[in-house]
Design a protein around this motif. Structure first.
Motif, PDB file in Angstrom:
ATOM      1  N   PRO A  82       0.813  -1.225   0.000  1.00 30.53           N
ATOM      2  CA  PRO A  82       0.000   0.000   0.000  1.00 30.53           C
ATOM      3  C   PRO A  82       0.848   1.278   0.000  1.00 30.53           C
ATOM      4  O   PRO A  82       0.398   2.332  -0.480  1.00 30.53           O
ATOM      5  N   GLU A  83       2.079   1.196   0.544  1.00 24.55           N
ATOM      6  CA  GLU A  83       2.959   2.375   0.564  1.00 24.55           C
ATOM      7  C   GLU A  83       3.343   2.817  -0.841  1.00 24.55           C
ATOM      8  O   GLU A  83       3.835   3.924  -1.044  1.00 24.55           O
ATOM      9  N   CYS A  84       3.148   1.910  -1.814  1.00 17.80           N
ATOM     10  CA  CYS A  84       3.467   2.227  -3.208  1.00 17.80           C
ATOM     11  C   CYS A  84       2.214   2.482  -4.034  1.00 17.80           C
ATOM     12  O   CYS A  84       2.245   2.455  -5.269  1.00 17.80           O
ATOM     13  N   SER A  90      -5.073  -6.683  -8.514  1.00 24.20           N
ATOM     14  CA  SER A  90      -4.751  -6.842  -9.925  1.00 24.20           C
ATOM     15  C   SER A  90      -3.762  -5.812 -10.457  1.00 24.20           C
ATOM     16  O   SER A  90      -3.852  -5.385 -11.601  1.00 24.20           O
ATOM     17  N   HIS A  91      -2.823  -5.406  -9.623  1.00 24.94           N
ATOM     18  CA  HIS A  91      -1.786  -4.481 -10.086  1.00 24.94           C
ATOM     19  C   HIS A  91      -0.721  -5.240 -10.874  1.00 24.94           C
ATOM     20  O   HIS A  91      -0.726  -6.475 -10.927  1.00 24.94           O
ATOM     21  N   GLY A 124       5.293   6.203  -1.774  1.00 27.41           N
ATOM     22  CA  GLY A 124       5.632   6.091  -3.183  1.00 27.41           C
ATOM     23  C   GLY A 124       4.389   6.049  -4.042  1.00 27.41           C
ATOM     24  O   GLY A 124       3.260   6.233  -3.568  1.00 27.41           O
ATOM     25  N   THR A 125       4.590   5.801  -5.305  1.00 30.71           N
ATOM     26  CA  THR A 125       3.484   5.693  -6.260  1.00 30.71           C
ATOM     27  C   THR A 125       3.638   4.388  -7.041  1.00 30.71           C
ATOM     28  O   THR A 125       4.632   3.680  -6.912  1.00 30.71           O
ATOM     29  N   LEU A 126       2.656   4.093  -7.861  1.00 31.89           N
ATOM     30  CA  LEU A 126       2.709   2.870  -8.661  1.00 31.89           C
ATOM     31  C   LEU A 126       3.872   2.878  -9.645  1.00 31.89           C
ATOM     32  O   LEU A 126       4.329   1.811 -10.065  1.00 31.89           O
ATOM     33  N   SER A 127       4.360   4.027  -9.998  1.00 32.31           N
ATOM     34  CA  SER A 127       5.473   4.100 -10.940  1.00 32.31           C
ATOM     35  C   SER A 127       6.817   4.360 -10.258  1.00 32.31           C
ATOM     36  O   SER A 127       7.864   4.103 -10.852  1.00 32.31           O
TER      37      SER A 127
END
Length: 574
Positions: A82-84, A90-91, A124-127
């Motif tokens: 979750p921190e990212c 489904s990521h 962080g983010t997904l990227s």
């Protein structure tokens, strides 16, 4: 799958097919249906071929309840971070920053652990998710998961890191195939073989179709055991239809063909699962066609032997005349009337009481050793057979192709047994097959994973060997026991053998402890059974023992060769 159901077919076939033994003509000469088939109706003609073609479809469908191999297959997973920015299942399974958040393992990265997050204000983010957000010297258990794909119940019902619960689907499937035996037997004996076949396939299709709409894993498991408990009698009933009206000369080949059709069914199962990956859609595609089998109530002739045993002579006469018409042969009025009359006057032999059987086994050291030995052969054959089929999906990423090849190699294995049993003997065939299977499983553990093709060849050779051994066990086991106990003790051996099919679905989970554990278990059991085969006498060329004394004398007194005693002794009159 040698099919989880195949292990009790021979016993059922004996009970259904030998109902006409002991009948005589009006002048005192023996006459039974086998004589009529051989001398008048034809041992294999258009009627028998039509029967085999019709029941080929139910035999293929009998494998469809094994779809749990794909729908409940181990699905690669990792912790959700979750921190990212991950909030669902489904990521992207393998983002660039994954090595910053999850410990490395031999298989890539851990599936059930992650680095603990640091108490920092930013996320962080997904990227972009830097390593500075995590403490890579401390790990914690996952609180949520991300899956590599979404087409299994493991994804649907979030079963990551619950491998024993996931494997329960296969175990319940095997338990259902055990529970179905008395149910199918009762329906078959009271309402007919045709009704038993139709109702079994319908149950298979209906419960399988409902299972496609499961709302939770508990519902999925309940429907799994209901499907097999009420529908797994398809193979044994269809097998009887295929074999019972075939003459003695063709029964061995017909039996092997029925087994091969079961193998073909598993190949079709793997192909459908490959073409239709989503588990709900796959279940619907497999089970909807089963509902069409209701037409068999009108297309398929009722079992002739069942009609005779129930004194339904008018219907039996119609079937006999149909056989003659389709085979372009004739049945004489005398044979017809004598066959029907002898069925009417037949007396059912008294059943042997259980306590007497137990007492006889205890008093006979020879029989006791056999009763303690043959079930171990069956446990091994069934355990290794199913274990190799189930574990084949983990050979490589192409799980469907692995399964198709592993099941397809059974087909030549079944016919190999027919070719070699009467040439090199029962003991040499079975022990060598077990030994080859053991060697292949041991070698498989030490072959580098990079040698994909060679690993697959060795794996398939092991499956081929155990398939040949399993088919051979029907004959060898039946030849070791006297007539009065043969059915009971063959059934006992195959029933105990189901321990193998119940435990086999649990073996893939053992790979988490060491990748070679299942293979070494298969090899150990195969070596044990290969040695135990030598504790029993060779039965090649021996007359089937009718009495306990004759059974005890096997191996002590060399009998004259009897060319008529071949593999078909499994299904001819005793």
């Amino acid at each position: 799958m040698l099919k989880d159901q195949k292990s009790d077919v021979e016993t059922q076939l004996h009970n259904k097919i030998n109902t006409d033994n002991g009948k005589t003509t009006e002048d005192g000469n023996p006459l039974d249906l086998d004589d009529v088939l051989t001398n008048e109706l034809g041992q294999f003609g258009w009627f028998q071929l039509r029967n085999i073609l019709l029941v080929a479809i139910p035999i293929v469908m009998a494998t469809f309840s094994n779809e749990y191999v794909f729908s409940a297959a181990d699905t690669p997973h990792r912790c959700r971070i979750p921190e990212c920015g991950e909030i669902g299942k489904s990521h992207d399974y393998y983002p660039e920053w994954i090595i910053n958040t999850i410990p490395k393992t031999d298989k890539g990265f851990a599936g059930c652990q992650r680095y603990s997050p640091l108490d920092v204000q930013s996320n962080g983010t997904l990227s972009y998710c830097p390593a500075t957000l995590f403490n890579n010297s401390n790990t914690i258990a996952c609180e949520g998961f991300v899956y590599s794909h979404n087409n299994t119940v493991v994804y649907e019902f979030d079963l990551a890191c619950q491998d024993w619960l996931r494997a329960l689907a296969g175990t319940l499937n095997s338990i259902g195939t055990l529970l179905v035996l008395p149910i199918t037997g009762y329906i078959s004996d009271h309402f007919g073989r045709r009704f038993a076949l139709v109702i079994s396939v319908l149950n298979l299709g209906i419960f399988g179709l409902i299972r496609a709409f499961s709302v939770n894993y508990t519902m999925y498991l309940i429907l799994q055991i209901l499907q097999t408990t009420l529908g797994a009698g398809v193979y044994s009933t269809a097998y009887i239809f295929a074999t019972e009206l075939v003459g003695q000369k063709y029964r061995v080949v017909t039996s092997a063909t029925s087994s091969a059709l079961f193998g073909l069914g598993q190949v079709i199962l793997g192909s459908v699962a490959w073409l239709i990956p989503p588990w709900r859609s796959m279940l619907m595609a497999l089970n909807i066609p089963c509902l069409l089998i209701i037409s068999y109530y009108w297309l398929l002739s009722e079992s002739l032997r069942w009609l005779l045993s129930k004194h339904k002579f008018s219907e039996a006469k119609d079937v006999l005349q149909t056989v003659a018409r389709l085979n372009k042969t004739n049945i004489s009025d005398k044979s017809l009337s004598t066959l029907l009359k002898s069925s009417e006057n037949s007396v059912t032999a008294p059943k042997f009481e259980g306590p007497g059987l137990v007492r006889t086994i205890i008093r006979s050291p020879v029989l006791l050793r056999r009763v303690c030995t043959t079930p171990i052969w069956w446990i091994t054959a069934i355990f290794v057979y199913y274990g190799l089929s189930i574990n084949s999906t983990g050979l490589s990423d192409t799980i469907h192709l692995n399964y198709i090849l592993t099941c397809g190699v059974e087909i030549p294995g079944f016919y190999t047994a027919v070719l070699v049993l009467d040439k090199i003997g029962r003991k040499a065939t079975i022990s060598s097959c077990y030994l080859i299977c053991a060697i292949c499983n041991i070698a498989f553990v030490f072959i580098p994973s990079e040698m994909t093709v060679f690993r697959l060849i060795i794996y398939l050779l092991g499956k081929f060997s155990v398939s040949t051994a399993m088919t051979s066990l029907y004959l060898f086991t039946s030849e070791l026991y006297p007539t009065e106990f043969r059915h009971t003790l063959l059934a006992f051996s195959s029933m105990v053998g189901r321990i193998g099919s119940i435990t086999a679905p649990l073996t893939p989970v053992l790979k988490d402890y060491w990748h070679g554990t299942p293979s070494f278990m298969f090899a150990g059991m195969a070596l044990l059974s290969a040695l135990l085969v030598f504790t029993q006498p060779e039965t090649l060329g021996m007359k089937l023992p009718d009495t306990l004394a004759e059974a005890e004398a096997i191996g002590k007194i060399k009998s004259k060769n009897d060319d008529a005693v071949k593999m078909e002794t499994l299904v001819v009159k005793e």
